[in-house]
Design an enzyme around this catalytic site. Structure first.
Site, PDB file in Angstrom:
ATOM      1  N   TYR A  53       1.058  -1.028  -0.197  1.00  0.00           N
ATOM      2  CA  TYR A  53      -0.428   0.358   0.063  1.00  0.00           C
ATOM      3  C   TYR A  53       1.004   1.132  -0.276  1.00  0.00           C
ATOM      4  CZ  TYR A  53      -4.082  -2.788   1.256  1.00  0.00           C
ATOM      5  OH  TYR A  53      -4.735  -4.307   1.115  1.00  0.00           O
ATOM      6  N   LEU A 224     -21.671   2.007  -3.989  1.00  0.00           N
ATOM      7  CA  LEU A 224     -22.669   1.836  -2.703  1.00  0.00           C
ATOM      8  C   LEU A 224     -22.935   3.283  -1.603  1.00  0.00           C
ATOM      9  CD1 LEU A 224     -22.394  -1.822  -1.773  1.00  0.00           C
ATOM     10  CD2 LEU A 224     -24.165  -0.979  -3.403  1.00  0.00           C
ATOM     11  N   LYS A 227     -22.089   8.390  -4.618  1.00  0.00           N
ATOM     12  CA  LYS A 227     -22.021   8.927  -5.627  1.00  0.00           C
ATOM     13  C   LYS A 227     -21.612   9.047  -6.618  1.00  0.00           C
ATOM     14  CE  LYS A 227     -18.073   8.470  -3.021  1.00  0.00           C
ATOM     15  NZ  LYS A 227     -16.871   8.697  -2.274  1.00  0.00           N
TER      16      LYS A 227
END
Length: 321
Positions: A53, A224, A227
């Site tokens: 990450y 979900l 937007k």
């Protein structure tokens, strides 16, 4: 927040966990620190990261430099009492080479990466160490034996796997049993009300095998929340930032499902995000839903979802999306 037992371990984890894929990627260290502060102060104790990450995820080839781990390690160094309060999870096995792709779960790579992760996280052990994805080029027994050895060495308390299919998890469980290795504690796979059909079989296997299930992307990378309905593209959104994995949700079937969720939201007066979280947490066998929060306020929304009492009739509608 309620804490639940993770699989066959002695770990008690919050039903909402904090995923940190965006730390150092499109969330600054200062904003990441604010999110960590708010999450821990709100009762979230599972912090999930990976050696992959960081900003390199968006390069070609994609690679990890451990930026997220570094940010978390710096935060821990400024919060001396926090380490004993959190369940720190990280992952290994994705590409960490900026020049060429070299994902590996070989013994050599794992032993090298755990030391690098511990250094970046500024800790002497991680509570949960996870194989980030299945490695077709390394014997699975080599990977599992190495992870089990790290438990015995005290560098990790427990280990798990991520992005495994039913067959892959079944094979891993057989190897662990045959070789009498330390058990697999967790499976971290994608699970949301749009992708649920992909992982139902492996979820059931995990449940039967007393393997905890950590559900990532419970909001389908923000889809979900509604937007992106009607072609909207908020400038600060993941899609606008270039997140490639979100594109798979931009299809007619998923958009229709999101529209149905919005209708349920309008009828019940409950935010779409809370309904989506509640739908995931209601599934038997799911231990924790991981929230990739980019704002502290999103944490409050997720926590409300964990405490939400959704009528069975509404839950049935959500599960049928």
């Amino acid at each position: 927040m309620e804490k639940v037992k993770l699989g066959n371990s002695n770990l008690k984890v919050s039903q909402i966990g904090l995923g940190t894929m965006a730390f150092g990627r499109w969330i600054s260290e200062a904003d990441s620190n604010a999110i960590l502060d708010h999450a821990v102060n709100s009762g979230i104790n599972l912090i999930d990261t990976a050696d992959f990450y960081g900003p390199g995820q968006d390069e070609k080839p994609a690679f990890g430099d451990g930026t997220s781990e570094t940010i978390i390690g710096n935060w821990l160094s400024h919060h001396p009492g926090a380490r004993s309060k959190i369940i720190l999870a990280t992952k290994v096995g994705s590409n960490t080479n900026p020049v060429m792709s070299n994902p590996s779960l070989s013994r050599e790579h794992i032993l090298q990466q755990i030391d690098s992760s511990l250094e970046r996280l500024q800790t002497d052990h991680v509570d949960l160490y996870q194989a980030h994805l299945f490695d077709n080029d390394t014997p699975l027994a080599e990977t599992l034996t190495t992870l089990s050895d790290l438990v015995d060495d005290g560098k990790i308390r427990y280990y798990g796997v991520s992005n495994y299919t039913e067959d892959q998890l079944s094979l891993a469980l057989s190897i662990v049993k045959d070789r009498r290795l330390n058990p697999i504690t967790s499976l971290q796979n994608r699970y949301n009300v749009l992708s649920k059909h992909d992982d139902q079989n492996v979820l059931k296997l995990a449940q039967r095998s007393h393997v905890g299930f950590l559900a990532y992307s419970p909001l389908a990378r923000g889809v979900l929340t509604g937007k992106y309905l009607n072609g909207a593209m908020p400038s600060s959104s993941r899609a606008a930032q270039g997140e490639p994995l979100i594109k798979e949700y931009f299809n007619d079937a998923d958009q229709q499902a999101v529209e149905k969720l919005k209708t349920i939201s309008d009828q019940t007066g409950t935010p779409m995000s809370q309904l989506a979280f509640a739908g995931v947490l209601s599934i038997p066998g799911i231990t924790t839903a991981l929230l990739g929060a980019s704002k502290a306020s999103y944490i409050d929304d997720a926590i409300k979802a964990a405490e939400l009492k959704v009528p069975q009739s509404v839950m049935t509608q959500i599960k049928s999306l």
